[in-house]
Design a protein around this motif. Structure first.
Motif, short mmCIF file in Angstrom:
data_model
loop_
_atom_site.label_atom_id
_atom_site.label_comp_id
_atom_site.label_asym_id
_atom_site.label_seq_id
_atom_site.Cartn_x
_atom_site.Cartn_y
_atom_site.Cartn_z
N ALA A 8 13.91 63.11 25.14
CA ALA A 8 13.61 64.54 25.19
C ALA A 8 14.78 65.40 24.70
N GLY A 9 15.81 64.79 24.15
CA GLY A 9 16.95 65.55 23.63
C GLY A 9 17.90 66.04 24.70
N ASP A 10 17.89 65.43 25.87
CA ASP A 10 18.72 65.89 26.97
C ASP A 10 20.00 65.10 27.20
N CYS A 11 20.11 63.87 26.67
CA CYS A 11 21.25 63.02 27.06
C CYS A 11 22.24 62.73 25.95
N GLY A 12 21.85 62.82 24.69
CA GLY A 12 22.76 62.57 23.58
C GLY A 12 22.97 61.12 23.22
N LEU A 95 25.65 62.78 27.79
CA LEU A 95 25.84 62.44 29.19
C LEU A 95 26.28 60.99 29.38
N CYS A 96 27.21 60.80 30.30
CA CYS A 96 27.65 59.47 30.70
C CYS A 96 27.26 59.28 32.16
N ARG A 97 26.36 58.37 32.42
CA ARG A 97 25.91 58.14 33.78
C ARG A 97 26.94 57.42 34.62
N CYS A 98 27.89 56.78 33.98
CA CYS A 98 28.94 56.03 34.71
C CYS A 98 30.15 56.91 35.01
N THR A 99 30.12 58.14 34.61
CA THR A 99 31.22 59.09 34.77
C THR A 99 32.52 58.59 34.14
N GLY A 100 32.41 58.07 32.94
CA GLY A 100 33.58 57.59 32.21
C GLY A 100 34.24 58.65 31.35
#
Length: 122
Positions: A8-12, A95-100
């Motif tokens: 949906a174009g939200d995470c990159g 967005l990085c889900r691992c917070t890297g």
């Protein structure tokens, strides 16, 4: 390679370069790309992408690696000399889900400093 994260174009995660501009591939139909140049993380001839890949490896700027292709492609057209806040702003859609993020930002800063010139020039 290039990932689809949200569709949906939200995470990159799916960022590629279309005519040298970072583009979310999940929002583009293949038919729209006829006659246009598409560069992905796998493209071997792009020195900007190669330098960032090397820097991400050297800095261990990934955990799961899912966001890495999109981060590298988005960062590959950043100019040298920009500060950390400008890098963060430019990557706001990735967005990085691992917070890297700290290592990712350091890898990009290192690459931009190492090139000593505008990263947009091959």
């Amino acid at each position: 390679g290039t990932k689809e994260g949200c569709g949906a174009g939200d995470c990159g995660a799916c960022t590629v370069l279309v005519d040298d501009q970072p583009t979310l591939s999940c929002l583009v139909l293949a038919a729209e790309l006829d006659g246009r140049e598409v560069v992905t993380i796998e493209t071997e001839h792009d020195p900007r992408v190669a330098r960032l890949r090397d820097s991400f490896l050297a800095q261990a700027a990934f955990q799961c690696g899912y966001c890495t292709p999109g981060m590298i492609m988005a960062a590959s057209r950043l100019p040298s000399g920009i500060d950390r806040d400008a890098i963060r702003s430019a990557l706001a859609g990735n967005l990085c889900r691992c917070t890297g993020y700290p290592k990712i930002i350091r890898a990009i800063e290192r690459t931009l400093r190492r090139t000593g010139r505008d990263a947009a020039k091959p």
